[in-house]
Design an enzyme around this catalytic site. Structure first.
Site, mmCIF file in Angstrom:
data_model
loop_
_atom_site.group_PDB
_atom_site.id
_atom_site.type_symbol
_atom_site.label_atom_id
_atom_site.label_comp_id
_atom_site.label_asym_id
_atom_site.label_seq_id
_atom_site.Cartn_x
_atom_site.Cartn_y
_atom_site.Cartn_z
ATOM 1 N N THR A 1 4.121 2.678 2.793
ATOM 2 C CA THR A 1 4.692 1.611 3.614
ATOM 3 C C THR A 1 6.209 1.553 3.545
ATOM 4 O O THR A 1 6.821 0.770 4.266
ATOM 5 C CB THR A 1 4.109 0.252 3.194
ATOM 6 O OG1 THR A 1 4.251 0.092 1.773
ATOM 7 C CG2 THR A 1 2.638 0.162 3.559
ATOM 8 N N GLY A 2 6.825 2.327 2.672
ATOM 9 C CA GLY A 2 8.286 2.386 2.653
ATOM 10 C C GLY A 2 8.935 1.748 1.449
ATOM 11 O O GLY A 2 10.115 1.401 1.510
ATOM 12 N N LYS A 3 8.220 1.610 0.340
ATOM 13 C CA LYS A 3 8.813 0.974 -0.848
ATOM 14 C C LYS A 3 9.934 1.836 -1.432
ATOM 15 O O LYS A 3 11.021 1.341 -1.720
ATOM 16 C CB LYS A 3 7.719 0.719 -1.892
ATOM 17 C CG LYS A 3 6.599 -0.178 -1.412
ATOM 18 C CD LYS A 3 5.592 -0.464 -2.509
ATOM 19 C CE LYS A 3 4.814 0.786 -2.894
ATOM 20 N NZ LYS A 3 3.991 1.305 -1.799
ATOM 21 N N HIS B 1 -27.199 11.328 17.858
ATOM 22 C CA HIS B 1 -26.716 10.451 16.792
ATOM 23 C C HIS B 1 -25.417 9.752 17.218
ATOM 24 O O HIS B 1 -25.298 8.523 17.119
ATOM 25 C CB HIS B 1 -26.484 11.277 15.524
ATOM 26 C CG HIS B 1 -26.101 10.465 14.336
ATOM 27 N ND1 HIS B 1 -26.979 10.170 13.319
ATOM 28 C CD2 HIS B 1 -24.930 9.868 13.985
ATOM 29 C CE1 HIS B 1 -26.368 9.437 12.407
ATOM 30 N NE2 HIS B 1 -25.121 9.247 12.788
ATOM 31 N N GLU B 2 -24.464 10.533 17.722
ATOM 32 C CA GLU B 2 -23.189 9.945 18.124
ATOM 33 C C GLU B 2 -23.353 9.076 19.368
ATOM 34 O O GLU B 2 -22.706 8.033 19.486
ATOM 35 C CB GLU B 2 -22.159 11.054 18.382
ATOM 36 C CG GLU B 2 -21.915 11.985 17.208
ATOM 37 C CD GLU B 2 -21.548 11.244 15.940
ATOM 38 O OE1 GLU B 2 -20.957 10.145 16.026
ATOM 39 O OE2 GLU B 2 -21.860 11.753 14.854
ATOM 40 N N PRO C 1 0.833 -1.212 0.000
ATOM 41 C CA PRO C 1 0.000 0.000 0.000
ATOM 42 C C PRO C 1 0.862 1.255 0.000
ATOM 43 O O PRO C 1 2.058 1.205 0.303
ATOM 44 C CB PRO C 1 -0.812 -0.124 1.305
ATOM 45 C CG PRO C 1 -0.664 -1.543 1.734
ATOM 46 C CD PRO C 1 0.648 -2.023 1.214
ATOM 47 N N ASP D 1 -24.346 6.282 6.691
ATOM 48 C CA ASP D 1 -24.438 5.063 7.501
ATOM 49 C C ASP D 1 -25.218 3.986 6.764
ATOM 50 O O ASP D 1 -24.809 2.821 6.713
ATOM 51 C CB ASP D 1 -25.131 5.371 8.835
ATOM 52 C CG ASP D 1 -24.245 6.190 9.760
ATOM 53 O OD1 ASP D 1 -23.013 6.101 9.617
ATOM 54 O OD2 ASP D 1 -24.790 6.908 10.605
#
EC number: 3.4.24.-
Length: 673
Positions: free
Chosen positions: A198-200, A416-417, A195, A492
C-alpha cells in the site's frame, strides 16, 4: 588525502619487501664459470691457474688463458699448500656477510608478517560499514545518501490522509518553532500500518526526500541475527548514531520482526528478541532523552505488536495506509502511466473501476505487465487492450496454451463454470460476472470472474448467502447435467462451509444462537499470543453450530439447484458457448442470460483473439491443483479433472468472503493478502 598517504605507504612497504626478497634469493654470483673442485684441483696440478682469491670456502681465480672461474672448497681441506706448491698467487679476503640490519629483518620477517596480517584482519573486522565480524554489536542502520534518487510526496498518490500526517512531521523538523510556540511537541514515533503493497515504505522514502535531515533506515530483522545478545547492543548503537545526528529520522521496516508481543516464545524473558524489544522500549521513552530522534516504523501486523511499544510516548501516532479507493487507484495509475507511452484510448478511471481491492504495488505491476505485453507485440504505445490482458494475467494467471485436456474434462469444466455464472447472474444484488473462461490459467482449469460495481467494505447476510449459492452452482451443474460429482468442487465446498461457519461463529448471523462469538480467534503460535488455545464452546453448542452451518449451506444449495433447474436451457447454451469460444465476456453473458441464441449473443472472433486457439483434446494429467490468486472482491472459479486431480475451486465468493474477514479480523487480512 589521508587515504592517499595510506596507500602510498602501503606500496612503499610492499616494494621494500620485494627488494629484500630479491636480494635474499638472488645474491650476486662472482664472475667467471663455476667449476667443480675436482676440475679446479686438476687445473692447479697442470699449472693452468695463475692466481686465486680465497673468500671463506669460495675460491675465485684466473686460468693461464685469462678466463675467470670460481669453485667451492670442501671443509677442513688445506688448499693453500697445493696452491703454493704450484706457484699460484694467493689473495685472502673476508667473505661478504649479510648486513646486520638485513639479518635482523630476515630473522624477524615471518613474525612481522604474521603480526601485520593479524592487524589487517582486526582492522577489517572492526570497520567495513558494520559488516565486520567484530562489529556485530554495531547498528546496521544505513544513512540515506544525498546522491540517492529522491522520492517526494508528489510521487505518492492515493493515500492523501497518510501524506498529510507525515507532512506535518516534516514541517515540524523544518520549522519547529511554529509548533513549539503553542506548547506542541514533535511526535516521538510514527507507526505506518497497512496491508502489503500500500505504500508504507514509499512514504518513508518520501519523508527522507522531503525532510532534509539525516535519515537512517534498517529492517526489523537486522537486530537479531547470528550472535546472542547483539540485538540490544545494536539498538543502543542505533540511538547513539541518532543522537549524534539529531534532528534525524530512523525508519524501521517490518518492525513486527522485533516488536512482537512479549511472552509468546518458550524462552521467556531470556528470549533474544524480547531482550532487543526491551532495549528498544527503554531507548524510545526511558530515563535518557532522545530529543530530536523521530522513529518511523512500518508493519502489516499491528495486532502482534507489544502494547508497550504502541503507547503514546513511543509511537504517538498510528497512520493507517489502506488499499486505495477508486479515486486513489486512478491517481496511482496516472503516476505510473506517466513513465509509459500510452494510446489515446487508455482511460485510467476505467482501469481503476475494474481493479477493486488492488494495492499500489498491484497497480504498478499492472502497468508494468501491460507495457511488457505491448513490447512483446512490437507496439509503439500501450493500448487499452494491453491493460485488459495484463489485468487478466494478474488476476487469473497466465494462460497455459500447452495444457492438453480431454474433451470430457473440457465439457465438465464448461458446465461447472457456466453453473457459477448462471447462479451469479440470476441472484439479485450479486456482483455481475465479468468473464468466464475454461482456458487453463496458472494451476486452474477454468474460472468465473466477478467484479463489483463499486468498492465494498462490508457484506450483509443476504450477500454472504448469495455467495454460498454461487459456490454451489458449479457442483450442481455437474450433478444435474452430467449426472456425476467430481473433485473440482472440493474447494467450493470448503469455502462455502468456512463462510457459513464464520457467519455463525464470528458475525453473529444465527437466529437461534444469537449475536455471540464462538471459539477463540485463530492465532499462530509465537505471533504474540498464548501458545495454548482455550476451548470456549461446549459440546452441545458445537453440535448446534454444526447444525446451523449445515442448514445455511443446504438452504443455499437448494436455492442454487432451483435456479439452475429453471435456467437449464441457458446453462446448456452458455456451456456450449464456452466449449466453442473458451472465453466469454460480460456482454455475452448478459445476452445469453436474456435467452438469446449463441449465434447472436457471441461476438465475432478476432484474428488474434485468445479464444481462437483451443487446447488439443488429448487426455491430460494435471496432477496438482491450487487456488487462484485474485484480489479483494475479484472472482475466480476453478474446475478440475474428475479422475486423478484433487479438487480446488475458487469463485467470487472466496474473494468476497476473505474481504469480509479482513474487515473484521486483522489476521484474515494478512492471510488474504
Amino acid at each position: 588525502m589521508n587515504g592517499f598517504f595510506k596507500n602510498l605507504s602501503l606500496w612503499l612497504v610492499i616494494g621494500l619487501l620485494m627488494v629484500m626478497l630479491f636480494n635474499l634469493f638472488n645474491s650476486p654470483q662472482g664472475p667467471g664459470q663455476s667449476i667443480t673442485f675436482s676440475d679446479f684441483s686438476e687445473m692447479v696440478a697442470q699449472g693452468k691457474v695463475t692466481a686465486v682469491t680465497l673468500e671463506g670456502r669460495t675460491v675465485r681465480g684466473l686460468s693461464t688463458d685469462g678466463s675467470p672461474f670460481s669453485s667451492r672448497v670442501p671443509d677442513n681441506y688445506d688448499l693453500t699448500k697445493d696452491l703454493l706448491a704450484h706457484g699460484v698467487d694467493i689473495d685472502v679476503r673476508e667473505p661478504e656477510g649479510t648486513p646486520m640490519l638485513m639479518q635482523i629483518l630476515i630473522s624477524w620477517f615471518p613474525m612481522l608478517l604474521l603480526i601485520a596480517v593479524w592487524i589487517y584482519f582486526m582492522r577489517q573486522m572492526q570497520s567495513g560499514g558494520g559488516r565486520g565480524a567484530m562489529s556485530f554489536g554495531k547498528s546496521k542502520a544505513k544513512l540515506m545518501s544525498d546522491k540517492a534518487a529522491k522520492v517526494t510526496f508528489q510521487d505518492v498518490a492515493g493515500i492523501e490522509e497518510a501524506k498529510e500526517e507525515l507532512q506535518e512531521v516534516v514541517q515540524f523538523l523544518k520549522d519547529p518553532h511554529k509548533f513549539q510556540r503553542l506548547g506542541g511537541k514533535i511526535p516521538k514515533g510514527v507507526l505506518l500500518v497497512g496491508p502489503p503493497g500500500t505504500g508504507k515504505t514509499l512514504l518513508a522514502r518520501a519523508i527522507a526526500g522531503e525532510a532534509n535531515v539525516p535519515f537512517f533506515n534498517l529492517s526489523g530483522s537486522d537486530f537479531v541475527e547470528m550472535f546472542v545478545g547483539v540485538g540490544a547492543a545494536r539498538v543502543r548503537d542505533m540511538f547513539e548514531q541518532g543522537k549524534k545526528n539529531a534532528p534525524c529520522i530512523i525508519f524501521i521496516d517490518e518492525i513486527d520482526a522485533v516488536g512482537r508481543h512479549r511472552g509468546a516464545g518458550l524462552g521467556g524473558g531470556h528470549d533474544e528478541r524480547e531482550q532487543t524489544l526491551n532495549q528498544l522500549l527503554v531507548e524510545m521513552d526511558g530515563f535518557e532523552s532522545t530529543e530530536g530522534v523521530i522513529m518511523v516504523a512500518a508493519t502489516n501486523r499491528p495486532d502482534v505488536l507489544d502494547p508497550a511499544l504502541l503507547r503514546p510516548g513511543r509511537f504517538d501516532r498510528q497512520v493507517t495506509v489502506p488499499n486505495p479507493d477508486i479515486l486513489g487507484r486512478t491517481q496511482i495509475l496516472k503516476v505510473h502511466m506517466n513513465k509509459v507511452p500510452l494510446s489515446d484510448s487508455v482511460d485510467a478511471e476505467v482501469i481503476a473501476r475494474a481493479t477493486p481491492g488492488f494495492s499500489g504495488a498491484d497497480l504498478a505491476n499492472l502497468v508494468n505487465e501491460a507495457a511488457l505485453i505491448a513490447a512483446q507485440l512490437d507496439k509503439r504505445v500501450v493500448e487499452m487492450e494491453d491493460f485488459e490482458n495484463a489485468k487478466d494475467k494478474v488476476m487469473m494467471g497466465k494462460p497455459r496454451r500447452s495444457a492438453v485436456i480431454s474433451e470430457k474434462e473440457r465439457k465438465t469444466t464448461a458446465y461447472h463454470e457456466a453453473g457459477h455464472a448462471v447462479v451469479a447472474m440470476a441472484l439479485d444484488g450479486a456482483d455481475p460476472v465479468h468473464k468466464v473462461t475454461i482456458i487453463p490459467r496458472g494451476r486452474a482449469l477454468g474460472l468465473t470472474m466477478q467484479l463489483p460495481l463499486e468498492d465494498r467494505y462490508t457484506y450483509s447476510k443476504v450477500q454472504l448467502e448469495q455467495n454460498i449459492a454461487i459456490l454451489m452452482g458449479g457442483r450442481l451443474a455437474e450433478e444435474l447435467v452430467l449426472n456425476q460429482l467430481t473433485t473440482g468442487a472440493g474447494n467450493d465446498i470448503q469455502r462455502a462451509t468456512d463462510l457459513a461457519r464464520k457467519m455463525i461463529c464470528s458475525y453473529g448471523m444465527s437466529d437461534t444462537l444469537g449475536p455471540l462469538t464462538y471459539g477463540e480467534n485463530e492465532q499462530e503460535i509465537f505471533l504474540g499470543r498464548e501458545i495454548t488455545q482455550h476451548k470456549s464452546v461446549s459440546e452441545e453448542t458445537a453440535r448446534r453450530i454444526d447444525a446451523e452451518v449445515f442448514d445455511i449451506v443446504d438452504r443455499n444449495y437448494k436455492r442454487a439447484k432451483q435456479i439452475l433447474t429453471d435456467k437449464m436451457e441457458v446453462l446448456h447454451t452458455m456451456a456450449q458457448a464456452l466449449l466453442e469460444r473458451e472465453t466469454i465476456d460480460a456482454d455475452e453473458v448478459i445476452k445469453l442470460m436474456a435467452g438469446e441464441p449463441a449465434e447472436t449473443a457471441l461476438k465475432p472472433l478476432k484474428k488474434k483473439d485468445e479464444r481462437a486457439n483451443k487446447p488439443t483434446p488429448t487426455v491430460a494429467d494435471d496432477g496438482e491443483q491450487g487456488d487462484q490468486t485474485a484480489k479483494d472482491a475479484v472472482a475466480g472459479s476453478v474446475t478440475q479433472a474428475e479422475d486423478d486431480v484433487e479438487g480446488s475451486t475458487r469463485t467470487a465468493t472466496e474473494a468476497s468472503t476473505q474481504e469480509v474477514v479482513s474487515k473484521d479480523t486483522p489476521e484474515g487480512d494478512d492471510k488474504d493478502r
